[in-house]
Design a protein around this motif. Structure first.
Motif, mmCIF file in Angstrom:
data_model
loop_
_atom_site.group_PDB
_atom_site.id
_atom_site.type_symbol
_atom_site.label_atom_id
_atom_site.label_comp_id
_atom_site.label_asym_id
_atom_site.label_seq_id
_atom_site.Cartn_x
_atom_site.Cartn_y
_atom_site.Cartn_z
ATOM 1 N N HIS A 1 0.817 -1.207 0.000
ATOM 2 C CA HIS A 1 0.000 0.000 0.000
ATOM 3 C C HIS A 1 0.857 1.265 0.000
ATOM 4 O O HIS A 1 0.359 2.345 0.307
ATOM 5 C CB HIS A 1 -0.971 -0.004 1.188
ATOM 6 N N VAL B 1 -14.916 12.523 3.915
ATOM 7 C CA VAL B 1 -13.558 12.339 3.389
ATOM 8 C C VAL B 1 -13.589 11.368 2.208
ATOM 9 O O VAL B 1 -14.090 10.246 2.328
ATOM 10 C CB VAL B 1 -12.612 11.790 4.471
ATOM 11 N N ARG C 1 -15.393 6.859 -0.855
ATOM 12 C CA ARG C 1 -15.388 7.348 0.514
ATOM 13 C C ARG C 1 -14.350 6.608 1.365
ATOM 14 O O ARG C 1 -14.045 5.438 1.110
ATOM 15 C CB ARG C 1 -16.789 7.103 1.097
ATOM 16 N N VAL C 2 -13.801 7.302 2.351
ATOM 17 C CA VAL C 2 -12.939 6.679 3.350
ATOM 18 C C VAL C 2 -13.824 6.287 4.529
ATOM 19 O O VAL C 2 -14.591 7.109 5.033
ATOM 20 C CB VAL C 2 -11.826 7.647 3.811
ATOM 21 N N ARG C 3 -13.749 5.042 4.944
ATOM 22 C CA ARG C 3 -14.594 4.567 6.031
ATOM 23 C C ARG C 3 -13.981 4.849 7.404
ATOM 24 O O ARG C 3 -12.769 5.033 7.523
ATOM 25 C CB ARG C 3 -14.821 3.063 5.889
ATOM 26 N N GLY D 1 -12.177 4.267 10.592
ATOM 27 C CA GLY D 1 -11.151 3.293 10.973
ATOM 28 C C GLY D 1 -10.270 2.829 9.829
ATOM 29 O O GLY D 1 -9.355 2.025 10.031
ATOM 30 N N GLU D 2 -10.536 3.350 8.630
ATOM 31 C CA GLU D 2 -9.773 2.930 7.450
ATOM 32 C C GLU D 2 -8.726 4.000 7.127
ATOM 33 O O GLU D 2 -9.025 5.192 7.114
ATOM 34 C CB GLU D 2 -10.751 2.768 6.282
ATOM 35 N N SER D 3 -7.520 3.577 6.824
ATOM 36 C CA SER D 3 -6.493 4.557 6.451
ATOM 37 C C SER D 3 -6.720 5.022 5.018
ATOM 38 O O SER D 3 -7.390 4.359 4.219
ATOM 39 C CB SER D 3 -5.104 3.951 6.575
ATOM 40 N N LEU D 4 -6.155 6.179 4.703
ATOM 41 C CA LEU D 4 -6.273 6.708 3.341
ATOM 42 C C LEU D 4 -5.693 5.728 2.333
ATOM 43 O O LEU D 4 -6.263 5.508 1.262
ATOM 44 C CB LEU D 4 -5.518 8.050 3.246
ATOM 45 N N ARG D 5 -4.547 5.120 2.670
ATOM 46 C CA ARG D 5 -3.928 4.145 1.761
ATOM 47 C C ARG D 5 -4.835 2.943 1.530
ATOM 48 O O ARG D 5 -4.936 2.440 0.414
ATOM 49 C CB ARG D 5 -2.633 3.611 2.361
ATOM 50 N N ASP D 6 -5.443 2.469 2.599
ATOM 51 C CA ASP D 6 -6.303 1.303 2.451
ATOM 52 C C ASP D 6 -7.549 1.654 1.633
ATOM 53 O O ASP D 6 -8.010 0.857 0.814
ATOM 54 C CB ASP D 6 -6.696 0.751 3.829
ATOM 55 N N PHE E 1 -6.497 1.881 -1.984
ATOM 56 C CA PHE E 1 -6.299 0.546 -2.541
ATOM 57 C C PHE E 1 -7.649 -0.143 -2.793
ATOM 58 O O PHE E 1 -7.864 -0.748 -3.835
ATOM 59 C CB PHE E 1 -5.443 -0.289 -1.589
ATOM 60 N N PRO F 1 1.985 10.444 1.683
ATOM 61 C CA PRO F 1 0.542 10.607 1.899
ATOM 62 C C PRO F 1 0.024 11.959 1.428
ATOM 63 O O PRO F 1 -1.190 12.170 1.384
ATOM 64 C CB PRO F 1 0.403 10.480 3.424
ATOM 65 N N VAL F 2 0.925 12.884 1.093
ATOM 66 C CA VAL F 2 0.490 14.207 0.633
ATOM 67 C C VAL F 2 -0.075 14.048 -0.776
ATOM 68 O O VAL F 2 0.599 13.529 -1.655
ATOM 69 C CB VAL F 2 1.660 15.200 0.637
ATOM 70 N N PRO F 3 -1.325 14.475 -0.985
ATOM 71 C CA PRO F 3 -1.937 14.252 -2.292
ATOM 72 C C PRO F 3 -1.385 15.189 -3.353
ATOM 73 O O PRO F 3 -0.772 16.216 -3.035
ATOM 74 C CB PRO F 3 -3.418 14.545 -2.027
ATOM 75 N N LEU G 1 -8.947 13.839 -1.380
ATOM 76 C CA LEU G 1 -7.495 13.836 -1.575
ATOM 77 C C LEU G 1 -7.213 13.051 -2.853
ATOM 78 O O LEU G 1 -7.622 11.892 -2.977
ATOM 79 C CB LEU G 1 -6.807 13.190 -0.379
ATOM 80 N N PRO H 1 -14.801 9.308 9.358
ATOM 81 C CA PRO H 1 -13.669 10.193 9.638
ATOM 82 C C PRO H 1 -14.089 11.651 9.556
ATOM 83 O O PRO H 1 -14.902 12.025 8.702
ATOM 84 C CB PRO H 1 -12.653 9.852 8.547
ATOM 85 N N VAL I 1 -13.107 15.678 9.105
ATOM 86 C CA VAL I 1 -12.099 16.498 8.421
ATOM 87 C C VAL I 1 -11.579 17.587 9.362
ATOM 88 O O VAL I 1 -12.371 18.365 9.899
ATOM 89 C CB VAL I 1 -12.670 17.151 7.142
ATOM 90 N N VAL J 1 -0.322 15.287 5.698
ATOM 91 C CA VAL J 1 -1.637 14.784 6.080
ATOM 92 C C VAL J 1 -1.442 13.875 7.286
ATOM 93 O O VAL J 1 -0.565 13.003 7.263
ATOM 94 C CB VAL J 1 -2.277 13.972 4.929
ATOM 95 N N GLU K 1 -3.352 11.228 9.981
ATOM 96 C CA GLU K 1 -4.548 10.426 10.230
ATOM 97 C C GLU K 1 -4.570 10.042 11.703
ATOM 98 O O GLU K 1 -3.684 9.326 12.170
ATOM 99 C CB GLU K 1 -4.535 9.165 9.355
ATOM 100 N N PHE L 1 -6.428 8.187 14.856
ATOM 101 C CA PHE L 1 -7.387 7.126 15.158
ATOM 102 C C PHE L 1 -7.570 7.029 16.667
ATOM 103 O O PHE L 1 -6.622 7.291 17.422
ATOM 104 C CB PHE L 1 -6.892 5.779 14.628
ATOM 105 N N MET M 1 -8.030 4.215 18.120
ATOM 106 C CA MET M 1 -7.420 2.961 18.533
ATOM 107 C C MET M 1 -5.935 3.022 18.198
ATOM 108 O O MET M 1 -5.557 3.433 17.118
ATOM 109 C CB MET M 1 -8.086 1.757 17.853
ATOM 110 N N HIS N 1 -11.841 9.397 14.721
ATOM 111 C CA HIS N 1 -10.985 9.190 13.569
ATOM 112 C C HIS N 1 -11.003 10.504 12.791
ATOM 113 O O HIS N 1 -12.052 10.922 12.299
ATOM 114 C CB HIS N 1 -11.529 8.022 12.722
#
Lengths: 195, 195, 195, 195
Positions: free
Chosen positions: B58, C46, C84-86, C88-93, C96, C115-117, C142, D44, D46, D120, D122, D124, D126, D138
């Protein structure tokens, strides 16, 4: 030749005005015309370029400044602020010097805090290697978007600064008036600030 | 001299191996030792530097590669991949050439799509102008973080690549082992990728 | 409505296929249709967006991938990978997941190390606040340029990926086929990689 | 709890002062405490964060401003300018609002022309998913380095702004005084401007 005329003369190429003459203690970063010819054929030259902009109180770009001049043939061409970085000179100092040279001492540019440029342009004298052409040299140019807060009065009398909305600056006919592929570069620089 | 020894020898400074000899049709970008001395005292030299990294599926950086070598005095020092950009050579081609030179032909680097570097470092021979020192020259260096996917076998036998977690690479004692201020530069480059 | 149709359906809006159903242990990041309606009217959502590209061995962008589909009215529209980003989900995940959803499991995307877009787009349901419109919500997106190395087979059968040279993707008529202002966004994203 | 105390109270969490009360026409972006609790557990949020800096005439960062306050237990902690982006509010407007809220109306921040953040982060609730922790939510935070040109007088009386050289701000003991992993984030943000 359109590229050459669209390109602003480098102070080194002009009949020197007093401020551009080498100081009495002969800064080694000042190159004679012969030396400049030699190095231009041997290694890439470091340049800085700037797109002057006006911003509102929240940083949004409201206007873009393009240099305008008449070629010897009477054709109006547009240009970015641009120039060589001298030996021993920092990128910031070179950027400030060329902004002052092209926009006058009252432009009050706000040079970005980050040294990372908005874009990098590689100019080659031979076509096909890159979208950017400079017949005089291979130049690696760091391009910045620079808000200016004062009034602009170009020092060299053939020049004017024309301000326009970002949408107007991005119009294909305006981009086409920049020589050497710099229309593409202006589009990239404005893209970096969300325009 | 610590700075000089920490800096990897430029191919131009070494007894030339066949691949580094100027081609028969004498590329003007190849400079003799005298010419290199001359230009190094007259104008800034364009460099590229690379921080090799390993990434997971990733894109997260999992390891950082630092070149390691022994100085003539037997001191181990660390270095980034670095080298000069030649006349007529693009930044990408120079980056690829120096990565291959320092990491071997099986490293398979993934050069970033964006030509905008992670950071710009300005090296001066005189102290106090910048945090970065290079006694040989004024260099403007475009620094990239480059994932490598293959195996690294430095071609010059004094060199090794040591891989470590980003946190380990950012430890003050590791950063201090890079000469010329490059510990700071490594910290900046790793910061750009979220480490 | 052109904007809505140009926008790819969010998995949340579709008759759920098994992979998109909330897991048995009911991840709190999965929202019911009512909950999604509620939050979309109350706070910015997001998003991540991706411009898939093909690159050559030195990182130069050679092709741009645009999603293509037919609207219920039979109009062909183009789209970026987006979603959409869920919770608990990272931007990378998230990036992907949406790349796999839109390009298939064999696309093998190389998510950038940083991670900078490349750009940030702000979508509003009300016109005039930004060049980007999304009638469903206020979204902060992003945007990344992501090289893909495998073969793309969109999972949802109405979709295809069409590849074209960067110059073709930047043609005004192609940019105009992206809804919600995303033509401008594509131009900005491609500008960031030197196109 | 150290993280919570190091984090500046969000206006939403405070006894509302008149400026923070929902307007009479009840902006849907204003959330009640219950609604905020609900959304914080579902998607999440913003955020924008800012590192205030002083720059010299050529854009070099000379000082970094960190917010300082005393926790109820009497421990001094440091913080960045930070806050939520509301429904319908642009990132620039949110950045300006939070800068004014934390630094006072005379700070005169120069919000960067580019909407692309320096970093950026992130957050969380957790641990283990990211180096950044926020027990409440988050959050996806866009982080900017913002030059300020005026005088800073934090509006909330428990706060002060302390200015220090970039080297001092990067000292491990100072970075450790920022909660939730923000020491790392400050280091990354300062790296982006060459510090």
């Amino acid at each position: 030749m359109t590229v050459e005329t669209a390109d602003l003369p480098d102070p080194e190429d002009l009949p020197a005005d007093p401020e551009d003459l080498p100081p009495a203690d002969s800064n080694p970063g000042w190159l004679s015309a012969d030396e400049l010819d030699f190095v231009r054929g041997r290694l890439p030259i470091v340049y800085v370029e700037a797109v002057p902009v006006r911003v509102d109180g929240h940083g949004r770009v409201t206007e873009v400044g393009l240099l305008l001049r008449s070629t010897p043939e009477g054709v109006m061409t547009r240009a970015l602020v641009a120039g060589r970085v001298r030996y021993g000179e920092s990128l910031r100092d070179a950027l400030f010097r060329h902004l002052e040279n092209d926009l006058g001492p009252m432009a009050f540019p706000l040079i970005p805090a980050s040294p990372v440029p908005a874009q990098v342009a590689e100019y080659f004298p031979m076509p096909g290697l890159s979208p950017y052409i400079d017949e005089r040299q291979h130049a690696v140019s760091l391009v910045y978007v620079v808000p200016v807060t004062g009034s602009c009065n170009p020092r060299q009398d053939a020049l004017e600064v024309s301000w326009m909305a970002p949408e107007a600056a991005l119009a294909p006919d305006v981009l086409a008036e920049l020589g050497g592929g710099r229309g593409r570069l202006l589009r990239q620089a404005l893209s970096s600030v969300g325009c």
